[in-house]
Motif scaffolding. Structure first.
Motif, mmCIF file in Angstrom:
data_model
loop_
_atom_site.group_PDB
_atom_site.id
_atom_site.type_symbol
_atom_site.label_atom_id
_atom_site.label_comp_id
_atom_site.label_asym_id
_atom_site.label_seq_id
_atom_site.Cartn_x
_atom_site.Cartn_y
_atom_site.Cartn_z
ATOM 1 N N TRP A 1 0.309 -3.585 3.331
ATOM 2 C CA TRP A 1 -0.696 -4.288 2.652
ATOM 3 C C TRP A 1 -1.264 -3.627 1.554
ATOM 4 C CZ3 TRP A 1 -4.999 -1.722 3.324
ATOM 5 C CH2 TRP A 1 -5.164 -0.598 4.434
ATOM 6 N N CYS A 2 -1.094 -2.304 1.431
ATOM 7 C CA CYS A 2 -1.874 -1.703 0.666
ATOM 8 C C CYS A 2 -1.341 -1.217 -0.930
ATOM 9 C CB CYS A 2 -2.590 -0.423 1.211
ATOM 10 S SG CYS A 2 -1.392 0.803 1.335
ATOM 11 N N ALA A 3 -0.120 -1.948 -1.127
ATOM 12 C CA ALA A 3 0.596 -1.604 -2.326
ATOM 13 C C ALA A 3 -0.314 -1.643 -3.518
ATOM 14 C CB ALA A 3 2.046 -2.396 -2.265
ATOM 15 N N ASP A 4 -1.065 -2.491 -3.783
ATOM 16 C CA ASP A 4 -1.844 -2.913 -5.111
ATOM 17 C C ASP A 4 -3.104 -2.018 -4.978
ATOM 18 O OD1 ASP A 4 0.251 -4.064 -6.248
ATOM 19 O OD2 ASP A 4 -0.385 -5.937 -5.419
ATOM 20 N N ARG A 5 -3.557 -1.366 -3.822
ATOM 21 C CA ARG A 5 -4.641 -0.726 -3.759
ATOM 22 C C ARG A 5 -4.719 0.785 -4.335
ATOM 23 N NH1 ARG A 5 -8.280 -2.405 1.416
ATOM 24 N NH2 ARG A 5 -7.537 -4.783 1.441
ATOM 25 N N TYR A 6 -5.914 1.459 -4.568
ATOM 26 C CA TYR A 6 -5.895 2.708 -4.974
ATOM 27 C C TYR A 6 -6.177 3.597 -4.136
ATOM 28 C CZ TYR A 6 -5.321 0.618 -9.606
ATOM 29 O OH TYR A 6 -4.802 -0.099 -10.702
ATOM 30 N N PRO A 7 -6.120 5.020 -4.283
ATOM 31 C CA PRO A 7 -6.153 6.049 -3.147
ATOM 32 C C PRO A 7 -7.795 6.037 -2.548
ATOM 33 C CG PRO A 7 -4.952 6.963 -4.926
ATOM 34 C CD PRO A 7 -5.043 5.780 -5.317
ATOM 35 N N HIS A 8 -8.754 5.705 -3.623
ATOM 36 C CA HIS A 8 -10.240 5.738 -2.990
ATOM 37 C C HIS A 8 -10.304 4.919 -2.047
ATOM 38 C CE1 HIS A 8 -10.720 2.963 -6.438
ATOM 39 N NE2 HIS A 8 -11.566 2.601 -5.669
ATOM 40 N N GLN A 9 -9.583 3.618 -1.896
ATOM 41 C CA GLN A 9 -9.840 2.552 -1.117
ATOM 42 C C GLN A 9 -9.311 2.898 0.279
ATOM 43 O OE1 GLN A 9 -8.114 -0.225 -4.077
ATOM 44 N NE2 GLN A 9 -9.929 -1.408 -4.110
#
Length: 350
Positions: free
Chosen positions: A128-136
């Motif tokens: 689910w996190c492919a488009d998220r960024y590390p800080h998220q």
């Protein structure tokens, strides 16, 4: 991938980080390099990776000397303690990074890179996190992304430097179990550095105990715990009470009691150090043979196991681990007799 480390020595000016280290790692094995800070374990990991160069000795992979082999040609995946993710890249881009920077003639097609990223996200259960960024993401999730990025290049060897050192205790416990499952699924030869003995004992096939640039002992976790080869190993892995004594005619005397020590038959009159694990001491409220008298100083009861601190003449300290429900009869101030069930005897004072 097999790894053979032969006589590796590394110095930094006057400091010797590694001193003639020999180690064989089998194909598909998960090995822990365990030791205190400054013992040389991270230096050894970096030399295996090709990030550092040994002053002497060699590293062989699958029967080939890696001397002169470029870092990218070793096909090693490296996971750092603090993730080292690119903050300006999405999670998918971070995982794909090692593939996208390959020379054009070696770079997979975009569709293949995307397929590989999706496959790894599924493997680490973070689709689910492919488009998220590390800080998220949380620290544990970021560390799993770092592992996925290392696996994306299909390494022959996976190297991890204190992979869970920056995480809190509960997340560490969850991730080390996850790492073990991941290793069983991928079968990649893996080496990880840790100073956390519990982590090494739970995850690794074999533990390599490193101290002052040398290997003290190599073995399966339970074997190293039960049969420590040196006083350092006995103290570093698991809790141990330390007693001073002497040996004569194959019998060690300490704390006013005797213990069979046939391995030191010819060392009459020599000073010895005796180690006894806290759970290897039985407490009695009346005198019994082979026990020394003591007084209960403090009882720490947390969960199913209680730590009972004892004081006794001529003994600096002694701790006994007993079931919590068995401590009601031994409050502080109680006179007891402590009887060792198992002991390890080493020549010399420690």
């Amino acid at each position: 991938m097999t790894i053979s480390i032969r006589g590796v020595t590394k110095r930094f000016k006057t400091f010797t980080a590694l001193n003639g280290v020999d180690l064989e790692i089998a194909d598909g094995e998960l090995v822990a390099l365990l030791g205190p800070s400054g013992s040389g374990k991270t230096t050894l990991l970096r030399i295996i990776a090709g990030l550092d160069v040994a002053d002497a000795g060699s590293v062989w992979m699958d029967g080939e000397d890696t001397a002169g082999t470029k870092l990218r040609d070793r096909k090693v995946g490296f996971v750092f303690q603090h993730y080292a993710l690119f903050r300006h890249m999405s999670i998918a881009q971070n995982i794909a990074f090692g593939l996208t920077v390959r020379p054009r003639d070696q770079r997979p097609p975009r569709a293949e890179i995307r397929r590989r990223v999706d496959e790894l996200l599924k493997l680490i259960q973070l689709e689910w996190c492919a488009d998220r960024y590390p800080h998220q993401l949380s620290g544990g999730q970021r560390q799993r992304i770092a592992l996925a990025r290392a696996l994306a290049v299909e390494p022959r060897v996976l190297l991890l430097d204190e992979p869970f050192g920056a995480l809190d205790a509960q997340v560490r416990t969850e991730l080390r179990r996850w790492l073990r499952r991941l290793h069983d699924e991928t079968g990649i030869t893996s080496v990880f550095v840790t100073h956390d003995q519990e982590e090494a004992m739970e995850v690794a096939d074999r533990v390599v105990v490193v101290n002052k640039g040398r290997i003290e002992q190599i073995g399966a976790p339970q074997a190293v715990y039960d049969h420590p080869a040196t006083p350092f190993v006995c103290r570093f892995i698991g809790a141990a009470n330390c007693f001073s004594g002497r040996v004569a005619d194959g019998t060690a005397s300490f704390a006013g009691i005797t213990w069979p020590s046939p391995e030191h038959q010819a060392s009459a009159g020599s000073e010895v150090t005796v180690f006894v694990r806290p759970h290897d001491i039985a407490l009695h409220t009346s005198a019994v043979a082979g026990a020394f008298p003591a007084t209960v100083k403090r009882v720490h009861a947390i969960g199913p196991t209680a730590r009972v601190e004892l004081v006794a003449p001529g003994i600096a300290s002694c701790e006994v681990h007993v079931p919590t429900d068995g401590t009601s009869g031994v409050p502080p101030g109680t006179a007891v007799w402590a009887k060792p069930q198992r002991a390890r005897v080493f020549l010399g004072a420690v």
